[in-house]
Design an enzyme around this catalytic site. Structure first.
Site, PDB file in Angstrom:
ATOM      1  N   GLY A  12       0.822  -1.208   0.000  1.00 16.55           N
ATOM      2  CA  GLY A  12       0.000   0.000   0.000  1.00 16.55           C
ATOM      3  C   GLY A  12       0.857   1.259   0.000  1.00 16.55           C
ATOM      4  O   GLY A  12       2.092   1.202   0.027  1.00 16.55           O
ATOM      5  N   TYR A 146     -15.534   1.490   8.164  1.00 18.35           N
ATOM      6  CA  TYR A 146     -14.134   1.886   8.370  1.00 18.35           C
ATOM      7  C   TYR A 146     -13.932   2.406   9.797  1.00 18.35           C
ATOM      8  O   TYR A 146     -13.069   1.940  10.530  1.00 18.35           O
ATOM      9  CB  TYR A 146     -13.769   2.961   7.348  1.00 18.35           C
TER      10      TYR A 146
END
Ligand code: UDP
Length: 310
Positions: A12, A146
């Site tokens: 990432g 999230y």
């Protein structure tokens, strides 16, 4: 002393920059990623690096990479469009994935750092946000997959510290940008940079008066490393406290790219926080850390990357 370090979410944006820093300091890194939002392009330059090993795996399945000295848990979808698409995966990586990763730190007595988020503050009623603020989070709205995964992960991390004696650290990361921020992940900086460079209109959501505070990735990684080596176990904000409205951010992008693009106003996503600005007095005091790179400088440092993606 050279360490063996596990980084999850290694392909990432943040995981790959963190890996570069750790390798640069002489450590060995095992990077794991299931590539749901990660990009092998972010770590392509590490091919042939003898102190780096990459494993494609989902951390939601228990795993073991052998003895490690430190663990950085960076794995999670992180941009709003991505975590809304990967809702259940996001909940799972924050809960099951984080527990599996904490188990590794516990097994080997390794230091553990969890990448938490300013989203723990939700749409904050206190401004700027200090670590003591408990937040204003909608627990059932679209963003909750999230926010609540990250809040649960904080709770889990604290429990491993309190009940199992793991040397844990919690960083609350505020908006961060720089090279390798995925050009199409839907975040404001990547959207604006790509739109400006393509001569397209910049999509401002709502009236553009909502604020964010943007930290350049190199500053953020420095803060994370300092926290991971400190004795601080409670959450610590790392971010740049200079606050911009989204309209000001669009202006900065137009200046840095030299683009003549116009703005187009689009609907504001549900529960989009109206303002966000870290109080970083704790990081200054405990870690002797503060960001050094301004938004305009950081955008210039990111320009070549975004140009290469046009
Ligand atoms: N935003 C925008 N245009 C875009 C993408 C985002 O105006 O093309 C706004 C978004 O509504 C939010 C802010 O920019 O208010 C930051 O959004 P981002 O998705 O980068 O991250 P967030 O801080 O919301 O997690």
């Amino acid at each position: 002393m050279s360490q063996r370090v596990l980084v999850t979410g290694a392909a990432g944006f943040l995981g790959s920059h963190l890996t570069d820093r750790l390798l640069g300091e002489g450590h060995s890194v095992i990077g794991v990623d299931n590539l749901s939002t990660g990009d092998m392009g972010n770590i392509a330059h590490l091919k042939g690096e003898s102190r780096y090993a990459f494993e494609e795996r989902d951390i939601c399945v228990p795993f073991d990479v052998g003895k490690v000295d430190a663990v950085f848990n960076m794995a999670s979808p992180a941009s709003p469009p991505e975590y809304l698409k990967l809702a259940l995966e996001t909940l799972r990586v924050g809960s099951v994935g984080t527990e599996n990763t904490l188990e590794i730190a516990h097994r080997y007595g390794a230091a553990f750092l969890h990448a938490s988020t300013s989203e723990c503050y939700g749409d904050p009623l206190e401004h700027p946000q200090t670590e003591n603020y408990w937040g204003n989070v909608n627990p059932v709205g679209p963003r909750s997959v999230y926010d609540e995964a990250k809040r649960y992960a904080e709770s889990l991390t604290m429990a491993y510290n309190r009940y199992k004696g793991v040397n844990t650290h919690l960083v609350r990361i505020f908006n961060t940008y720089g090279p390798r921020l995925h050009p199409s992940d839907g975040r404001v900086i990547s959207n604006f940079m790509m739109q400006a460079l393509r001569g397209e209109r910049l999509t401002v959501y709502g009236d553009g008066q909502q604020t964010r505070s943007f930290c350049f990735v190199a500053d953020l990684i420095e803060g994370i490393l300092r926290l991971s080596r400190s004795d601080e176990h409670m959450p610590t904000n790392i971010g740049n406290p200079v606050e911009f409205t989204i309209l000001e951010c669009a202006q900065a992008v137009l200046e840095v790219t030299g683009s003549k693009s116009e703005l187009v106003f689009e609907p504001l996503p549900q529960d989009d926080p109206t303002r966000r600005k870290p109080d970083i007095s704790k990081a200054k005091r405990v870690l002797d850390w503060e960001p050094k790179i301004s938004l305009r400088e950081g955008l210039k440092l990111s320009l070549d990357f975004f140009k290469s993606k046009v």
